[in-house]
Design an enzyme around this catalytic site. Structure first.
Site, short mmCIF file in Angstrom:
data_model
loop_
_atom_site.label_atom_id
_atom_site.label_comp_id
_atom_site.label_asym_id
_atom_site.label_seq_id
_atom_site.Cartn_x
_atom_site.Cartn_y
_atom_site.Cartn_z
N HIS A 1 7.45 -12.74 -19.34
CA HIS A 1 8.64 -11.93 -19.05
C HIS A 1 9.34 -11.53 -20.36
CE1 HIS A 1 12.29 -10.98 -16.49
NE2 HIS A 1 12.85 -11.11 -17.68
N GLU A 2 9.54 -12.51 -21.25
CA GLU A 2 10.27 -12.24 -22.49
C GLU A 2 9.45 -11.40 -23.48
OE1 GLU A 2 13.32 -12.69 -22.32
OE2 GLU A 2 13.35 -14.12 -20.66
N HIS B 1 9.87 -7.90 -22.62
CA HIS B 1 11.12 -7.35 -23.16
C HIS B 1 10.91 -6.82 -24.58
CE1 HIS B 1 14.39 -7.79 -20.37
NE2 HIS B 1 14.06 -9.05 -20.10
N CYS C 1 16.34 -11.14 -13.88
CA CYS C 1 16.52 -10.83 -15.30
C CYS C 1 18.01 -10.79 -15.62
CB CYS C 1 15.87 -9.49 -15.61
SG CYS C 1 15.99 -9.00 -17.35
N LEU C 2 18.38 -11.41 -16.74
CA LEU C 2 19.78 -11.41 -17.14
C LEU C 2 20.28 -9.99 -17.45
CD1 LEU C 2 19.83 -14.57 -19.45
CD2 LEU C 2 20.66 -14.37 -17.09
N GLY D 1 15.32 -17.78 -20.24
CA GLY D 1 14.84 -17.16 -21.47
C GLY D 1 15.67 -15.96 -21.82
N GLN E 1 17.80 -8.02 -25.53
CA GLN E 1 18.81 -8.25 -24.50
C GLN E 1 20.19 -8.53 -25.07
OE1 GLN E 1 16.10 -11.14 -22.25
NE2 GLN E 1 17.33 -10.21 -20.63
#
Length: 195
Positions: free
Chosen positions: A156-157, A160, A114-115, A71, A76
């Site tokens: 999670h997203e 963000h 996490c990216l 995701g 991000q």
């Protein structure tokens, strides 16, 4: 709120990657990394579904897939808008202005990463099932009831979009830097095979 932002900033400063991860952190420069203020901002709602919105979604999908992510949220990639994309094996999903309206159950596995914080993993307690409302890429209303991995990714997203990172919710005792190499994980000098 200002005190909370200061505390989060201090946490971000303490979680610098070990030197051996520096190259890994530079691998996807289009993804904003820990320490960038946009990751701590509450993203703005999308009010118009424009050609630019479509282009941003396409760019996010490309970046997510290139980085082998599940995701990605617009902050991000440096854009403070309430847009997220994800794919847990059933094709690309897009949620715009998502709002989680119900949560139930609990799941703590698998560990999250996490990216925007490449190489860090930790255990985060998330709801096992969620109901989320929002809009798709064309501005049509969407209501989803999801569970397990899909529920974890959405939570999670959405975090963000609210300026919250997984490190804020993780059990601090479980946070560990991981260097991924092909099919092996090197954790704090020990090697563990991936199943």
């Amino acid at each position: 709120m200002e005190e909370n932002q200061e505390a989060l900033g201090r946490l971000d400063d303490r979680l610098k990657p070990p030197p051996e991860l520096e190259e890994f952190w530079q691998k996807h420069p289009e993804i904003v990394k820990l320490g960038d203020p946009v990751l701590r901002m509450v993203a703005k709602p999308v009010v118009r579904f424009t050609k630019e919105t479509q282009e941003l979604i396409k760019r996010m999908e490309t970046i997510m897939r290139d980085a082998d992510g599940l995701g990605l949220a617009a902050p991000q990639v440096g854009v403070s808008q309430r847009i997220l994309v994800y794919d847990v094996g059933e094709g690309l999903q897009v949620l715009i202005n998502p709002k989680i309206v119900h949560r139930s159950g609990e799941q703590v596995e698998p560990p999250e990463g996490c990216l925007s914080i490449p190489g860090l993993r930790g255990i985060v307690a998330r709801a096992k099932e969620v109901k989320v409302k929002g809009f798709d890429e064309r501005g049509r209303p969407v209501v989803k009831k999801v569970s397990d991995l899909e529920a974890r990714v959405i939570q999670h997203e959405v975090d963000h979009l609210d300026g919250i990172l997984f490190i804020d919710r993780a059990d601090p005792e479980t946070l560990v830097w991981v260097i991924e190499e092909e099919s092996e994980l090197e954790v704090a000098g020990a090697t563990d095979s991936r199943s």
